[in-house]
Scaffold this active site. Structure first.
Site, PDB file in Angstrom:
ATOM      1  N   HIS A 170       1.717   4.594  -2.798  1.00 14.68           N
ATOM      2  CA  HIS A 170       1.778   6.046  -2.543  1.00 14.68           C
ATOM      3  C   HIS A 170       3.138   6.614  -2.988  1.00 14.68           C
ATOM      4  O   HIS A 170       3.204   7.625  -3.677  1.00 14.68           O
ATOM      5  CB  HIS A 170       1.617   6.326  -1.046  1.00 14.68           C
ATOM      6  CG  HIS A 170       0.202   6.264  -0.539  1.00 14.68           C
ATOM      7  ND1 HIS A 170      -0.799   7.051  -1.058  1.00 14.68           N
ATOM      8  CD2 HIS A 170      -0.368   5.548   0.466  1.00 14.68           C
ATOM      9  CE1 HIS A 170      -1.937   6.799  -0.387  1.00 14.68           C
ATOM     10  NE2 HIS A 170      -1.699   5.893   0.529  1.00 14.68           N
TER      11      HIS A 170
ATOM     12  N   HIS B 249       0.832  -1.205   0.000  1.00 16.25           N
ATOM     13  CA  HIS B 249       0.000   0.000   0.000  1.00 16.25           C
ATOM     14  C   HIS B 249       0.875   1.267   0.000  1.00 16.25           C
ATOM     15  O   HIS B 249       0.725   2.135  -0.866  1.00 16.25           O
ATOM     16  CB  HIS B 249      -0.915  -0.025   1.233  1.00 16.25           C
ATOM     17  CG  HIS B 249      -1.804   1.168   1.371  1.00 16.25           C
ATOM     18  ND1 HIS B 249      -3.114   1.158   0.962  1.00 16.25           N
ATOM     19  CD2 HIS B 249      -1.587   2.407   1.858  1.00 16.25           C
ATOM     20  CE1 HIS B 249      -3.661   2.347   1.188  1.00 16.25           C
ATOM     21  NE2 HIS B 249      -2.759   3.123   1.747  1.00 16.25           N
ATOM     22  N   GLU B 250       1.786   1.336   0.948  1.00 22.07           N
ATOM     23  CA  GLU B 250       2.608   2.551   1.049  1.00 22.07           C
ATOM     24  C   GLU B 250       3.531   2.698  -0.166  1.00 22.07           C
ATOM     25  O   GLU B 250       3.828   3.812  -0.590  1.00 22.07           O
ATOM     26  CB  GLU B 250       3.414   2.556   2.354  1.00 22.07           C
ATOM     27  CG  GLU B 250       2.580   2.478   3.640  1.00 22.07           C
ATOM     28  CD  GLU B 250       1.452   3.504   3.756  1.00 22.07           C
ATOM     29  OE1 GLU B 250       1.525   4.563   3.098  1.00 22.07           O
ATOM     30  OE2 GLU B 250       0.472   3.237   4.494  1.00 22.07           O
TER      31      GLU B 250
ATOM     32  N   GLU C 130      -4.771   7.661  -2.832  1.00 22.22           N
ATOM     33  CA  GLU C 130      -5.235   6.381  -2.302  1.00 22.22           C
ATOM     34  C   GLU C 130      -5.532   5.393  -3.444  1.00 22.22           C
ATOM     35  O   GLU C 130      -5.433   4.184  -3.263  1.00 22.22           O
ATOM     36  CB  GLU C 130      -6.464   6.620  -1.415  1.00 22.22           C
ATOM     37  CG  GLU C 130      -6.797   5.509  -0.452  1.00 22.22           C
ATOM     38  CD  GLU C 130      -5.785   5.290   0.684  1.00 22.22           C
ATOM     39  OE1 GLU C 130      -4.845   6.123   0.850  1.00 22.22           O
ATOM     40  OE2 GLU C 130      -5.902   4.274   1.383  1.00 22.22           O
TER      41      GLU C 130
HETATM   42 MG    MG Z   1      -3.108   5.296   2.217  1.00 24.02          MG
END
Ligand code: MG
Length: 501
Positions: free
Chosen positions: A269, A265-266, A295
């Protein structure tokens, strides 16, 4: 002779550099700093924040923006120059709308509310937090009036996180999600085959998990020559430039998902920030355009890529070789099912890919009711539980596992929550478009690679940074405004198959 625009850029660089120095202090506070360092660190950060606020709200800065704008009159809408002027004007006006007295009072209430919340959550004592929640609601109402709005009060707050998006649009999209997702959740519960998630709930050595996290984040395209993975309590990604975009995660010795999917997830980003165009460096354009679009990038890497069968067919053998005792007897299909188990739960951050959206819709609806004075702080627990029953079919046994679980309502930040679910929807719509434009993306993904997907994201989304609003970007990239349709197509196909519906 120096042009006005060049003079403006010099100021923009200064403000930007102070902001990034603040980000380094903040990253260090979470990753490295001994706890005793906190008071001094808060002073350092407060000083830099004050300098930045003075520079970015000064009359001279406002005048310089307008002089440069006049000089650039006629520059193409999507040029770097015109895009920077648009963004600077908007930030300048917003920053000037909040009086220093309000900002100071907000910070003070938030600090105290946070301490009261931590205690209330630990002791399951909503009543002790209630007076603070009342103050936070009042701050949100005041903030909405200061920013101003045309249609709904909530628009004023939502706009700070998802510029240009209206509450009515989000409501229509979320209502459509609800109408299709509630029946899908019910079908899984009533008719779905049982899914066993034992494979991910075992003892996993943390150092070995770290080794695999490096391997898998690199596999999706996160660039460690320009990145770094740190350990924290609450994971986040941050960037100091496109050439230094960092990720963090936390490690559990008995559960594989939080660190593994947190790192993916990170990385999503950070890859967005690594992909911004070099020419935007040292300006506020060199960032993801909104929280929702940001996101979309993290959710895409975490879920559409990171929880897909094809991706794991390629990478599961590596994971198995690191954890032969734990995973040796489980097939890739077993593992795929385990990481995609749907299970309505009380806690948002532990929710699966499907039911996560309900946690957000619930908060979005309650925030509006509180902001509009239709729901008093004292009635929040009851309203919370009623919505949990309606959307998720479960009711938390305590407020600590209910309306006290998130830190967000200790500060005037209404409007932030919806961006989490919007990210899922943007992500699916972008992904569907990417695959339709380049079918090789899916073929590669089934071999565990994201080369073409990342190239597509760089070209269509990352390089632009904040030049376009989220609405402009999604229209430009997918040819349509945001809708729930792509996400529902993806979710329905995937979960019908997973649960043999
Ligand atoms: Mg996030």
């Amino acid at each position: 002779m120096t042009t006005k625009y060049e003079a403006l850029l010099e100021k923009v660089y200064e403000i930007h550099d102070i902001g990034k120095a603040l980000a380094v202090l903040s990253w260090d506070k979470e990753v490295n700093m001994p706890e005793a360092g906190l008071p001094a660190r808060v002073q350092q950060m407060t000083t830099l924040s004050r300098f930045n606020h003075i520079l970015s709200t000064s009359d001279e800065f406002g005048a310089l923006i307008e002089e440069a704008a006049a000089e650039l009159d006629g520059a193409a809408y999507d040029s770097n120059e015109a895009s920077l002027i648009r963004l600077l004007r908007r930030h300048y006006e917003d920053n000037r709308k909040l009086p220093p007295e309000f900002v100071a009072r907000s910070a003070e209430v938030s600090g105290k509310a946070r301490a009261a919340w931590a205690k209330a959550r630990a002791t399951n004592d909503f009543a002790s937090f209630q007076p603070w929640l009342e103050q936070v609601i009042e701050l949100c109402q005041e903030q909405a009036e200061l920013y101003g709005y045309e249609d709904e009060k909530y628009d004023a707050l939502l706009d700070k996180y998802e510029h240009g998006m209206k509450t009515a649009d989000v409501r229509a999209i979320f209502d459509a999600v609800k109408a299709e997702l509630v029946p899908l959740r019910q079908a899984i519960e009533e008719r779905g085959t049982a899914v066993d998630d034992t494979p991910v709930h075992q003892a996993f050595d943390v150092e070995t998990q770290k080794q695999f996290a490096h391997y898998i984040t690199q596999a999706i395209g996160y660039d460690y020559e320009r990145g770094h993975l740190g350990t924290v309590v609450h994971p986040f990604a941050t960037s100091f430039s496109r050439d230094d975009a960092r990720i963090t995660t936390r490690w559990y010795s008995d559960f594989l998902n939080p660190s593994l999917f947190g790192a993916l997830h990170e990385s999503g980003h950070a890859m967005y920030e690594q992909g911004t165009h070099r020419d935007l460096a040292r300006t506020p354009l060199a960032r993801g355009t909104s929280l929702g679009i940001h996101e979309s990038q993290s959710r895409m890497m975490e879920n559409l890529v990171g929880r897909s069968l094809g991706f794991w067919q390629a990478h599961y053998p590596q994971l198995q070789s690191l954890f032969p005792e734990q995973l040796g007897q489980y097939t890739v299909q077993d593992f795929y099912q385990a990481i995609n188990k749907v299970q309505p739960s009380y806690i948002r951050v532990e929710a699966d890919e499907l039911t996560y959206n309900f946690h957000i819709i619930l908060r979005f609806e309650l925030e509006q009711a509180m902001l509009n004075g239709e729901l008093a702080a004292q009635d929040l627990p009851e309203a919370w539980n009623a919505k949990m029953e309606e959307l998720l079919g479960v009711v938390p046994p305590t407020d600590s596992q209910g309306c006290l679980q998130d830190v967000h309502w200790t500060r005037p930040g209404f409007g932030y929550f919806p961006t989490y679910a919007l990210g899922n929807l943007y992500g699916a719509q972008f992904f569907e478009t990417a695959v339709s434009q380049n079918p090789a993306i899916l073929e590669e993904l089934n071999q565990g690679r994201t080369t073409s997907l990342l190239a597509w994201l760089r070209e269509n989304i990352h390089q632009h940074g904040r030049k376009f609003t989220p609405g402009e970007l999604v229209q430009r990239v997918t040819g349509q405004p945001l809708s729930h349709a792509a996400f529902m197509r993806y979710a329905t196909a995937k979960y019908n198959d997973l649960y043999s519906l």
